[in-house]
Design an enzyme around this catalytic site. Structure first.
Site, PDB file in Angstrom:
ATOM      1  N   SER A 141       0.863  -1.184   0.000  1.00 10.16           N
ATOM      2  CA  SER A 141       0.000   0.000   0.000  1.00 10.16           C
ATOM      3  C   SER A 141       0.897   1.231   0.000  1.00 10.16           C
ATOM      4  CB  SER A 141      -0.872   0.015   1.256  1.00 10.16           C
ATOM      5  OG  SER A 141      -1.474   1.290   1.416  1.00 10.16           O
ATOM      6  N   TYR A 155      -2.088  -0.655  10.275  1.00  9.80           N
ATOM      7  CA  TYR A 155      -2.231  -1.101   8.875  1.00  9.80           C
ATOM      8  C   TYR A 155      -0.972  -0.726   8.087  1.00  9.80           C
ATOM      9  CZ  TYR A 155      -3.929  -1.262   4.032  1.00  9.80           C
ATOM     10  OH  TYR A 155      -4.065  -1.520   2.681  1.00  9.80           O
TER      11      TYR A 155
HETATM   12  P1  NAP Z   1     -11.341  -6.107  -0.555  1.00  8.89           P
HETATM   13  O1  NAP Z   1     -12.192  -5.542  -1.628  1.00  8.89           O
HETATM   14  O2  NAP Z   1     -11.766  -5.992   0.873  1.00  8.89           O
HETATM   15  O3  NAP Z   1     -11.046  -7.663  -0.907  1.00  8.89           O
HETATM   16  C1  NAP Z   1     -10.245  -8.400  -0.021  1.00  8.89           C
HETATM   17  C2  NAP Z   1      -9.963  -9.772  -0.587  1.00  8.89           C
HETATM   18  O4  NAP Z   1      -9.102 -10.455   0.361  1.00  8.89           O
HETATM   19  C3  NAP Z   1     -11.197 -10.630  -0.722  1.00  8.89           C
HETATM   20  O5  NAP Z   1     -11.020 -11.512  -1.805  1.00  8.89           O
HETATM   21  C4  NAP Z   1     -11.238 -11.377   0.596  1.00  8.89           C
HETATM   22  O6  NAP Z   1     -11.891 -12.653   0.561  1.00  8.89           O
HETATM   23  C5  NAP Z   1      -9.749 -11.612   0.823  1.00  8.89           C
HETATM   24  N1  NAP Z   1      -9.475 -11.835   2.242  1.00  8.89           N
HETATM   25  C6  NAP Z   1      -9.669 -10.986   3.283  1.00  8.89           C
HETATM   26  N2  NAP Z   1      -9.327 -11.589   4.435  1.00  8.89           N
HETATM   27  C7  NAP Z   1      -8.931 -12.850   4.105  1.00  8.89           C
HETATM   28  C8  NAP Z   1      -8.488 -13.955   4.854  1.00  8.89           C
HETATM   29  N3  NAP Z   1      -8.392 -13.918   6.203  1.00  8.89           N
HETATM   30  N4  NAP Z   1      -8.149 -15.091   4.195  1.00  8.89           N
HETATM   31  C9  NAP Z   1      -8.265 -15.151   2.842  1.00  8.89           C
HETATM   32  N5  NAP Z   1      -8.686 -14.138   2.089  1.00  8.89           N
HETATM   33  C10 NAP Z   1      -9.017 -13.002   2.706  1.00  8.89           C
HETATM   34  O7  NAP Z   1      -9.896  -5.441  -0.588  1.00  8.89           O
HETATM   35  P2  NAP Z   1      -9.074  -4.757  -1.791  1.00  8.89           P
HETATM   36  O8  NAP Z   1      -9.282  -3.306  -1.687  1.00  8.89           O
HETATM   37  O9  NAP Z   1      -9.305  -5.460  -3.070  1.00  8.89           O
HETATM   38  O10 NAP Z   1      -7.594  -5.044  -1.264  1.00  8.89           O
HETATM   39  C11 NAP Z   1      -6.722  -5.994  -1.842  1.00  8.89           C
HETATM   40  C12 NAP Z   1      -5.304  -5.704  -1.350  1.00  8.89           C
HETATM   41  O11 NAP Z   1      -4.932  -4.380  -1.753  1.00  8.89           O
HETATM   42  C13 NAP Z   1      -5.167  -5.736   0.171  1.00  8.89           C
HETATM   43  O12 NAP Z   1      -3.924  -6.318   0.518  1.00  8.89           O
HETATM   44  C14 NAP Z   1      -5.207  -4.264   0.561  1.00  8.89           C
HETATM   45  O13 NAP Z   1      -4.562  -4.022   1.777  1.00  8.89           O
HETATM   46  C15 NAP Z   1      -4.493  -3.647  -0.628  1.00  8.89           C
HETATM   47  N6  NAP Z   1      -4.760  -2.216  -0.816  1.00  8.89           N
HETATM   48  C16 NAP Z   1      -6.029  -1.766  -1.078  1.00  8.89           C
HETATM   49  C17 NAP Z   1      -6.224  -0.397  -1.262  1.00  8.89           C
HETATM   50  C18 NAP Z   1      -7.575   0.195  -1.550  1.00  8.89           C
HETATM   51  O14 NAP Z   1      -7.695   1.453  -1.523  1.00  8.89           O
HETATM   52  N7  NAP Z   1      -8.588  -0.609  -1.853  1.00  8.89           N
HETATM   53  C19 NAP Z   1      -5.134   0.493  -1.186  1.00  8.89           C
HETATM   54  C20 NAP Z   1      -3.875  -0.011  -0.934  1.00  8.89           C
HETATM   55  C21 NAP Z   1      -3.696  -1.361  -0.757  1.00  8.89           C
HETATM   56  P3  NAP Z   1     -13.489 -12.766   0.880  1.00  8.89           P
HETATM   57  O15 NAP Z   1     -14.175 -12.157  -0.304  1.00  8.89           O
HETATM   58  O16 NAP Z   1     -13.745 -14.225   1.015  1.00  8.89           O
HETATM   59  O17 NAP Z   1     -13.735 -11.990   2.148  1.00  8.89           O
END
Ligand code: NAP
Length: 246
Positions: A141, A155
Site C-alpha cells: 500500500s 495497517y
Molecule cells: P477487498 O475488496 O476488501 O477484498 C479483499 C480480498 O481479500 C477478498 O477476496 C477477501 O476474501 C480476501 N481476504 C480478506 N481476508 C482474508 C483472509 N483472512 N483469508 C483469505 N482471504 C481473505 O480489498 P481490496 O481493496 O481489493 O484489497 C486488496 C489488497 O490491496 C489488500 O492487501 C489491501 O490491503 C491492498 N490495498 C487496497 C487499497 C484500496 O484502496 N482498496 C489500497 C492499498 C492497498 P473474501 O471475499 O472471502 O472476504
C-alpha cells in the site's frame, strides 16, 4: 501465443476487488489461475467462471490466510489443480483503522496474521514449486511508504513489512532467476475503500491526478511484472496511486 500461456498463478484473496481483477488480468494474458477466498464462495465461483470464459483453467480455494495450515493447503491445492506454480500474488489483506491506542489486540493480531504472516507463509509454501522465471508479487500500500493522515498506523506498518519481504526474497531467489516485487496501490475503489465513502474526497485530494484508482489499474501493473518483459525487475516497488506520494 499469449505472454503468460503455460503459466500457472495463485492469487490470494481473488474473490473480489483488486485480487479478482489481478486474476482476470493474468488469465487475459493466458495464465491458468487459482484464487483463494475466505468467505465469498459465490463471488469466487463467479471469478472462476470468468477465467474459464477466457479459455483458461480457474480454481477457487477456500482458505483463511490467517490460518497457517490453510495457507499451506491452499498452495498445495493450487499446485495439484493447475499442475504446478509459476506466479504467486500475495493480495489478500484487511484494514482496521482508528486512533493507535484504540486498536484492539484482536485487530492487531488479525492485521499481522493476514497482512504479514499470510504472505510470508504463502511464499514459503510456494517457493519450492517455482521454477526459473517464477514470480512473487505482493500487494502492499502507498500507506506502507508515506502516512499522509492519522489513524492508519498499524495497517501501515503491516504494509511496510512487505517491502522488506520483497527485498529479502529478491536476494534469496535471484540466483534461481525468480523475481520478487511489490505493488503499492493508492486509494482504489473496492469494498475496502469505496470511492463514494465519507473519507474518499480527502483521499482523492491527495492524488496528483485527482482521481481514485480502479482495481484494473493495479492489475495492469501486476500483469506487467508477471510478464517476460519484466524479467530484469526485482526487489523493487511499483506504486499505482495517481501520484499521491509524489
Ligand atoms: P477487498 O475488496 O476488501 O477484498 C479483499 C480480498 O481479500 C477478498 O477476496 C477477501 O476474501 C480476501 N481476504 C480478506 N481476508 C482474508 C483472509 N483472512 N483469508 C483469505 N482471504 C481473505 O480489498 P481490496 O481493496 O481489493 O484489497 C486488496 C489488497 O490491496 C489488500 O492487501 C489491501 O490491503 C491492498 N490495498 C487496497 C487499497 C484500496 O484502496 N482498496 C489500497 C492499498 C492497498 P473474501 O471475499 O472471502 O472476504
Amino acid at each position: 501465443m499469449s505472454e503468460l500461456s503455460g503459466k500457472r498463478a495463485l492469487v490470494t484473496g481473488g474473490s473480489r476487488g483488486i485480487g479478482a481483477s489481478i486474476a482476470l488480468a493474468l488469465a487475459d494474458k493466458g495464465a491458468d489461475v487459482a484464487i483463494t477466498f475466505e468467505r465469498s464462495a459465490d463471488r469466487a465461483a463467479a471469478v472462476v467462471r470468468e477465467i474459464e470464459g477466457k479459455g483458461q483453467k480457474g480454481l477457487a480455494i477456500q482458505a483463511d490466510i490467517a490460518d497457517p495450515a490453510a495457507v499451506k493447503r491452499s498452495v498445495e491445492e493450487a499446485v495439484e489443480g493447475l499442475g504446478g506454480l509459476d506466479i504467486l500474488v500475495n493480495n489478500a489483506g484487511i484494514a482496521h483503522y482508528g486512533p493507535f491506542t484504540d486498536i484492539s489486540l484482536a485487530e492487531i493480531d488479525a492485521l499481522l496474521h493476514v497482512n504479514v504472516r499470510g504472505p510470508v507463509l504463502a511464499a514459503q509454501a510456494a517457493i519450492p514449486h517455482l521454477q526459473q522465471g517464477g514470480r512473487i508479487i505482493s500487494i502492499g500500500s502507498g500507506l506502507g511508504e508515506r502516512v499522509p493522515f492519522p489513524n492508519v498506523t498499524v495497517y501501515s506498518l503491516t504494509k511496510s513489512a512487505l517491502l522488506s519481504l520483497t527485498r529479502g526474497l529478491a536476494r534469496e531467489l535471484g540466483p534461481r532467476d525468480i523475481t520478487v516485487n511489490l505493488v503499492q496501490p493508492g486509494s482504489t475503489d473496492t469494498d475496502m475503500n469505496p470511492a463514494n465513502s465519507e473519507q474518499a474526497e480527502g483521499q482523492r485530494a491527495l492524488t496528483a491526478l485527482g482521481r481514485y484508482g480502479t482495481p484494473e489499474d493495479v492489475a495492469a501493473a501486476v500483469a506487467f511484472l508477471a510478464s517476460p518483459a519484466a524479467r530484469q525487475i526485482t526487489g523493487t516497488v511499483v506504486t499505482v496511486d495517481g501520484g499521491a506520494i509524489a
